[in-house]
Design a protein around this motif. Sequence first.
Motif, short mmCIF file in Angstrom:
data_model
loop_
_atom_site.label_atom_id
_atom_site.label_comp_id
_atom_site.label_asym_id
_atom_site.label_seq_id
_atom_site.Cartn_x
_atom_site.Cartn_y
_atom_site.Cartn_z
N TRP A 54 10.10 81.03 79.19
CA TRP A 54 11.34 80.43 78.70
C TRP A 54 12.45 80.73 79.70
CZ3 TRP A 54 11.50 77.78 74.00
CH2 TRP A 54 10.34 77.89 73.21
N ASP A 55 13.26 79.69 79.96
CA ASP A 55 14.41 79.87 80.87
C ASP A 55 15.52 78.92 80.43
OD1 ASP A 55 16.09 80.54 82.90
OD2 ASP A 55 15.04 79.38 84.44
N SER A 56 16.66 79.48 80.01
CA SER A 56 17.76 78.68 79.47
C SER A 56 18.80 78.30 80.51
CB SER A 56 18.46 79.46 78.34
OG SER A 56 18.98 80.68 78.84
N GLN A 57 18.68 78.81 81.73
CA GLN A 57 19.72 78.53 82.72
C GLN A 57 19.61 77.09 83.26
OE1 GLN A 57 19.34 81.13 86.08
NE2 GLN A 57 17.39 80.28 86.76
N LEU A 58 20.75 76.56 83.67
CA LEU A 58 20.77 75.23 84.27
C LEU A 58 20.12 75.27 85.64
CD1 LEU A 58 24.45 74.21 83.38
CD2 LEU A 58 22.32 73.48 82.24
N SER A 60 17.05 75.31 86.46
CA SER A 60 15.99 76.31 86.51
C SER A 60 14.89 75.86 87.47
CB SER A 60 15.40 76.53 85.12
OG SER A 60 14.24 77.32 85.20
N THR A 63 11.86 75.20 84.56
CA THR A 63 11.98 74.28 83.43
C THR A 63 12.92 73.14 83.73
OG1 THR A 63 13.80 75.55 82.46
CG2 THR A 63 11.57 76.20 81.83
N SER A 64 12.84 72.11 82.89
CA SER A 64 13.75 70.97 83.01
C SER A 64 14.85 71.10 81.96
CB SER A 64 12.97 69.66 82.80
OG SER A 64 12.48 69.60 81.47
N GLU A 65 15.84 70.21 82.04
CA GLU A 65 16.93 70.26 81.06
C GLU A 65 16.41 69.91 79.67
OE1 GLU A 65 20.25 67.93 82.15
OE2 GLU A 65 20.58 68.96 84.06
N GLU A 67 13.25 70.38 78.55
CA GLU A 67 12.30 71.40 78.09
C GLU A 67 12.71 72.75 78.66
OE1 GLU A 67 9.85 71.00 76.00
OE2 GLU A 67 9.86 68.82 75.85
N LYS A 68 13.01 73.67 77.79
CA LYS A 68 13.46 74.99 78.24
C LYS A 68 12.32 75.99 78.36
CE LYS A 68 17.70 73.87 78.74
NZ LYS A 68 18.24 73.81 80.11
N ALA A 69 11.09 75.51 78.25
CA ALA A 69 9.93 76.39 78.39
C ALA A 69 8.84 75.64 79.15
CB ALA A 69 9.41 76.82 77.02
#
Length: 333
Positions: A54-58, A60, A63-65, A67-69
Amino acid sequence: MPTVDLVQVTRAQIPVVSAWPVTGWKGHYRWLAASHGYNARIVRPGDRIDLVIWDSQLNSLLTSEAEKAVRMDGLEVSSGGAIFVPYINTVKISGLTPDQARRRIQTRLQPVVPSAQVQLNMSAGVGNSVDLVSGVGAPGSYPMPNQNFSVLGLIAKGGGISDALRNPLVRLIRGSKTFEIRADTLFASADKNTRLVGGDKVIVTEDERSFMAIGASGKEDLIYFPKDHVTALEAVSLMGGLLDARADPKGLLVLREYPLEAVRSDGSGPTHPHVIFSFDLTTADGLFAARNFEINPNDTVLATEAPAVQTRAALALFGAVLGANNAIQAATN
């Protein structure tokens, strides 16, 4: 020259003949003592790892905007104990618990993806599985729930030992070595409930050790060993005892064949391959000797007939021949 040794067994001779080589088997079962491992599961080569990062940063890297995982399923732990994770290359996780492996991957990701959080699920491979081959209700390959998974735990998962097995024996194959123990001994001793290792194979089968009972006994048959060791006196009981009207208690015989390499001329072994051990069960010395003399697999235990029985048989045969001669003479007159 005699080709067979005849040994009248007494208490004084028991230490001597007991030191002679065992025939028919090793003389004992070889087994592993119980030991303890981790209560947690341990990652081994061949296991499969499913990762969710999981990665919530812009912007990333992982991950894509939308899908945060990102999921990475079916990563096989290599023979070197590592898996490949993008941007951090290989990570060695063999020997760690799944939680320790998760934390190691997350720590390695932090310089690249500071806000990353890792979920990890492990599926046991060959290195973390054991095979229950036969003799139970549900044979098959079983993943090890932890490093304290024991032989009895595996047998329980397989539905227990089949009731159809006579004198069950538990055999453990580990690499190129084989270990065996009688099931009743395993059940009775906590220190025998050995811990399994990934790749172990457990076979439950029948103890095939037996001796032949013949002569004037209650049972003439192939008799299987009910326990590790059987004495001559116990063999008489397993044979159904000696027949009162026929047996000669002075003539219980045990016939045994030794390999040629066991033959000795110095008293440390038999002087011929074929040996007949004789017991007189009418004396205290003979009874105690029979009580301490161990039967070997493939022995023949013979309860001889009393001299009176042999005499009666000879007289009956003589009478039959005489009667036949009389009948012939009567027919020719």
